[in-house]
Design a protein around this motif. Structure first.
Motif, PDB file in Angstrom:
ATOM      1  N   ASP A  74       0.830  -1.204   0.000  1.00 27.42           N
ATOM      2  CA  ASP A  74       0.000   0.000   0.000  1.00 27.42           C
ATOM      3  C   ASP A  74       0.868   1.260   0.000  1.00 27.42           C
ATOM      4  O   ASP A  74       0.535   2.250  -0.655  1.00 27.42           O
ATOM      5  N   TYR A  75       1.976   1.222   0.749  1.00 25.43           N
ATOM      6  CA  TYR A  75       2.891   2.369   0.746  1.00 25.43           C
ATOM      7  C   TYR A  75       3.340   2.675  -0.678  1.00 25.43           C
ATOM      8  O   TYR A  75       3.358   3.834  -1.111  1.00 25.43           O
ATOM      9  N   ASP A  76       3.736   1.627  -1.398  1.00 27.26           N
ATOM     10  CA  ASP A  76       4.251   1.818  -2.758  1.00 27.26           C
ATOM     11  C   ASP A  76       3.179   2.429  -3.669  1.00 27.26           C
ATOM     12  O   ASP A  76       3.461   3.353  -4.440  1.00 27.26           O
ATOM     13  N   THR A  77       1.972   1.918  -3.584  1.00 29.02           N
ATOM     14  CA  THR A  77       0.890   2.438  -4.423  1.00 29.02           C
ATOM     15  C   THR A  77       0.601   3.892  -4.086  1.00 29.02           C
ATOM     16  O   THR A  77       0.411   4.729  -4.978  1.00 29.02           O
ATOM     17  N   PHE A  78       0.562   4.200  -2.810  1.00 29.96           N
ATOM     18  CA  PHE A  78       0.315   5.568  -2.355  1.00 29.96           C
ATOM     19  C   PHE A  78       1.368   6.529  -2.902  1.00 29.96           C
ATOM     20  O   PHE A  78       1.045   7.608  -3.423  1.00 29.96           O
ATOM     21  N   LEU A  79       2.631   6.161  -2.802  1.00 35.38           N
ATOM     22  CA  LEU A  79       3.699   7.043  -3.267  1.00 35.38           C
ATOM     23  C   LEU A  79       3.699   7.166  -4.784  1.00 35.38           C
ATOM     24  O   LEU A  79       3.980   8.246  -5.324  1.00 35.38           O
ATOM     25  N   ALA A  80       3.355   6.092  -5.484  1.00 38.08           N
ATOM     26  CA  ALA A  80       3.237   6.189  -6.944  1.00 38.08           C
ATOM     27  C   ALA A  80       2.102   7.136  -7.329  1.00 38.08           C
ATOM     28  O   ALA A  80       2.211   7.896  -8.305  1.00 38.08           O
TER      29      ALA A  80
ATOM     30  N   GLU B 192       1.469  -3.878  -8.614  1.00 40.22           N
ATOM     31  CA  GLU B 192       0.454  -4.801  -9.121  1.00 40.22           C
ATOM     32  C   GLU B 192      -0.407  -4.180 -10.222  1.00 40.22           C
ATOM     33  O   GLU B 192      -1.015  -4.900 -11.011  1.00 40.22           O
ATOM     34  N   ASP B 193      -0.484  -2.840 -10.256  1.00 37.45           N
ATOM     35  CA  ASP B 193      -1.316  -2.184 -11.264  1.00 37.45           C
ATOM     36  C   ASP B 193      -0.524  -1.829 -12.522  1.00 37.45           C
ATOM     37  O   ASP B 193      -0.912  -0.931 -13.274  1.00 37.45           O
ATOM     38  N   ASP B 194       0.602  -2.504 -12.726  1.00 40.83           N
ATOM     39  CA  ASP B 194       1.440  -2.349 -13.918  1.00 40.83           C
ATOM     40  C   ASP B 194       2.214  -1.033 -13.955  1.00 40.83           C
ATOM     41  O   ASP B 194       2.810  -0.696 -14.979  1.00 40.83           O
ATOM     42  N   ARG B 195       2.208  -0.305 -12.870  1.00 45.53           N
ATOM     43  CA  ARG B 195       3.082   0.857 -12.771  1.00 45.53           C
ATOM     44  C   ARG B 195       4.375   0.431 -12.087  1.00 45.53           C
ATOM     45  O   ARG B 195       4.513  -0.689 -11.604  1.00 45.53           O
ATOM     46  N   ASP B 196       5.340   1.339 -12.045  1.00 49.26           N
ATOM     47  CA  ASP B 196       6.537   1.083 -11.266  1.00 49.26           C
ATOM     48  C   ASP B 196       6.813   2.294 -10.392  1.00 49.26           C
ATOM     49  O   ASP B 196       6.446   3.418 -10.727  1.00 49.26           O
ATOM     50  N   LEU B 197       7.441   2.052  -9.254  1.00 52.81           N
ATOM     51  CA  LEU B 197       7.794   3.108  -8.310  1.00 52.81           C
ATOM     52  C   LEU B 197       9.293   3.322  -8.318  1.00 52.81           C
ATOM     53  O   LEU B 197      10.049   2.442  -7.887  1.00 52.81           O
ATOM     54  N   PRO B 198       9.777   4.459  -8.836  1.00 48.93           N
ATOM     55  CA  PRO B 198      11.208   4.760  -8.698  1.00 48.93           C
ATOM     56  C   PRO B 198      11.521   4.981  -7.224  1.00 48.93           C
ATOM     57  O   PRO B 198      10.824   5.735  -6.546  1.00 48.93           O
ATOM     58  N   LEU B 199      12.560   4.350  -6.730  1.00 44.95           N
ATOM     59  CA  LEU B 199      12.788   4.315  -5.282  1.00 44.95           C
ATOM     60  C   LEU B 199      13.551   5.528  -4.757  1.00 44.95           C
ATOM     61  O   LEU B 199      13.463   5.836  -3.560  1.00 44.95           O
ATOM     62  N   VAL B 200      14.282   6.217  -5.619  1.00 41.59           N
ATOM     63  CA  VAL B 200      15.024   7.401  -5.184  1.00 41.59           C
ATOM     64  C   VAL B 200      14.604   8.594  -6.030  1.00 41.59           C
ATOM     65  O   VAL B 200      14.542   8.501  -7.263  1.00 41.59           O
ATOM     66  N   GLN B 201      14.293   9.697  -5.363  1.00 39.33           N
ATOM     67  CA  GLN B 201      13.926  10.946  -6.022  1.00 39.33           C
ATOM     68  C   GLN B 201      14.827  12.054  -5.494  1.00 39.33           C
ATOM     69  O   GLN B 201      15.396  11.956  -4.410  1.00 39.33           O
ATOM     70  N   GLY B 202      14.919  13.142  -6.258  1.00 43.34           N
ATOM     71  CA  GLY B 202      15.715  14.267  -5.788  1.00 43.34           C
ATOM     72  C   GLY B 202      15.577  15.465  -6.687  1.00 43.34           C
ATOM     73  O   GLY B 202      14.999  15.397  -7.774  1.00 43.34           O
ATOM     74  N   SER B 203      16.105  16.591  -6.229  1.00 46.95           N
ATOM     75  CA  SER B 203      16.152  17.811  -7.032  1.00 46.95           C
ATOM     76  C   SER B 203      17.270  18.683  -6.498  1.00 46.95           C
ATOM     77  O   SER B 203      17.822  18.433  -5.417  1.00 46.95           O
ATOM     78  N   ALA B 204      17.598  19.730  -7.258  1.00 44.72           N
ATOM     79  CA  ALA B 204      18.696  20.601  -6.869  1.00 44.72           C
ATOM     80  C   ALA B 204      18.415  22.024  -7.325  1.00 44.72           C
ATOM     81  O   ALA B 204      17.706  22.253  -8.313  1.00 44.72           O
TER      82      ALA B 204
END
Length: 497
Positions: A266-272, A399-411
């Motif tokens: 659920d965490y992964d889906t929420f963040l996606a 499970e919904d055919d999406r993917d969650l990139p695990l690291v994000q960032g900006s500068a």
């Protein structure tokens, strides 16, 4: 060996990070105003809550939207001015409010209280006018009351109410969610209403004011609506000159997730879901570019954030504050940096007690939630130039055919210092990130880490609030590469000189 890499292209400027991109939202909903910013009805003391005032003052809110939300399109501003004992008690058509959860509005907190509060915490006010049940004269009168320095009845009424100088309110929203609670309008209907309101509100800065107003039109997350609205506005006597400065949409996520019952999937889906903010920004910006080709119109996300099943109309949309929500806020703020060429403001919902609030209260106590610390940590991005970053990161298939990139960032950079933010969206495993800075070699790096020892769904309260504060962390520097270890579900900031 690093799990992920982030390359900072210091010479590739995206756009300026307007401080308003870190903006906030307050509505007459639940305990946001009463028992949040203002003492609840019936308290012996009348006025602002000093504990909340201090927390919000410390974080330096750049802009604050009020009075709604859905509440704005059934709110008549003259009910909330003048002697408090003479103000009428009205319905709150949309929301339960206050500790008693009543659908009633006392009007104890109105225009002058809000604008004085904004001045005290040095934040820019953003007022949402009533299009759904109001009229253009009411909106133009509100501008005159707030901003005119001449000798009219409304300007003198402001003076009689204790405010001699104009407030000089710059941001004026023409309605709220007029596709829904603001009138169930089609985009063409709203375009017609928008033109009427913009004529009367916008013209006030022609002769009456010594500053320009910025008019904000209501858009929609269903983007065909935006295209039709813009085309209808374009098909008007204004011709190519668009009568608006910004177009909004709202993005809530997590509506089907229970905080207490969620698992790691659920965490992964929420963040996606939260990361879909980026696609929405690009789509609405594309609609603006396609139709309003002669006008620079900014994108505003004036309501966004986590909305979980725990938040219902009956409880004033209150829900637990967790690290998981704070991770989503960090990811969103990075997305806004990536789109700083088009995003001119955002407003997280809401400031106190409601939804993904920054501050929570209980009787005589007030404390910061994890999301508060994310905004505080990201503050150095404000007024910088956001620069391009390239992220190479592992991802997780959903499970919904999406993917969650695990690291994000900006500068971003101010020319002398480079500020970098990193988020490990992986709530299961640590990630080591190599940050490569093109065109610069760091002399020194100051690094902080949020949430290293916190479970993603631990609820914050007055007894454990200080456990979520940032701590210094060590990094390895080798030439132009900075290596940082990110425990699961953490946010890091790097200040490089």
């Amino acid at each position: 060996m690093a799990d992920a890499e982030l390359t900072v292209h210091t010479e590739a400027v995206i756009g300026h990070v307007d401080p308003a991109v870190h903006g906030h939202f307050s509505e007459h909903l639940g305990r946001c105003i009463y028992d949040g910013i203002w003492r609840r009805d019936g308290d012996e003391e009348v006025g602002y809550r000093e504990d909340v005032f201090q927390l919000l003052n410390d974080i330096e809110l750049p802009v604050l939207r009020w009075p709604g939300g859905c509440f704005a399109d059934d709110y008549h501003w003259e009910d909330g001015i003048g002697p408090r004992e003479d103000r009428p008690r009205r319905r709150n058509l949309f929301w339960a409010q206050g500790p008693e959860e009543l659908p009633e509005e006392s009007n104890a907190f109105g225009t002058d209280e809000f604008l004085e509060f904004c001045e005290e915490i040095d934040t820019e006010p953003y007022l949402a006018t009533n299009v759904g049940s109001g009229d253009p004269q009411e909106a133009a009168d509100w501008v005159e009351y707030c901003n005119y320095d001449g000798d009219t009845e409304l300007a003198n009424r402001r003076r009689k109410n204790g405010r001699e100088e104009p407030y000089d309110v710059k941001y004026w929203g023409i309605g709220n969610e007029n596709w829904g609670c603001g009138g169930q309008m089609t985009p063409e209907q709203y375009a017609d209403e928008y033109r009427r309101f913009a004529t009367y509100v916008g013209t006030t800065d022609n002769l009456m004011l010594d500053h320009d107003l910025e008019l904000i039109a209501c858009g929609f997350e269903q983007h065909e609506w935006n295209r039709r609205f813009l085309e209808k506005v374009n098909d008007s006597p204004w011709g190519v000159e668009f009568p608006l400065d910004h177009l909004t949409f709202h993005h809530y996520y997590g509506r089907t997730m229970s905080v207490s019952e969620a698992d790691e999937d659920d965490y992964d889906t929420f963040l996606a879901d939260a990361l879909e903010m980026s696609d929405h920004i690009e789509t609405i910006a594309g609609a603006i570019d396609a139709v309003a080709t002669t006008r620079d119109i900014g994108v505003i996300v004036d309501e966004w954030g986590a909305w979980h099943v725990e938040a219902t109309a009956d409880n004033g949309l209150e829900q637990p504050g967790t690290v998981l929500d704070a991770l989503s806020a960090a990811a969103a703020l990075d997305i806004f940096n990536h789109h700083s060429d088009v995003v001119t403001m955002t407003n997280i919902a809401q400031t106190v007690n409601v939804l993904q609030c920054l501050v929570e209260t209980d009787d005589d106590e007030a404390w910061a939630r994890p999301t508060y610390h994310v905004f505080d940590a990201y503050a150095p991005h404000q007024d910088n130039d956001a620069v391009q970053t390239t992220v190479t990161t592992p991802s997780r298939d959903l499970e919904d055919d999406r993917d969650l990139p695990l690291v994000q960032g900006s500068a971003s950079t101010d020319g002398d210092e480079t500020f970098i933010s990193l988020t490990n969206l992986d709530c299961r495993e640590a990630q080591t990130v190599d940050v490569r800075v093109e065109g610069a070699t760091p002399d020194s790096v100051e690094a902080t880490l949020l949430f290293a020892d916190n479970d993603p769904k631990t609820e914050v309260g007055p007894d454990n609030a200080d456990e979520f504060e940032p701590e210094p962390t060590d990094v390895d520097v080798d030439g132009n590469t900075i290596s940082v270890d990110l425990p699961p579900a953490t946010v890091a900031t790097l200040e490089m000189t």
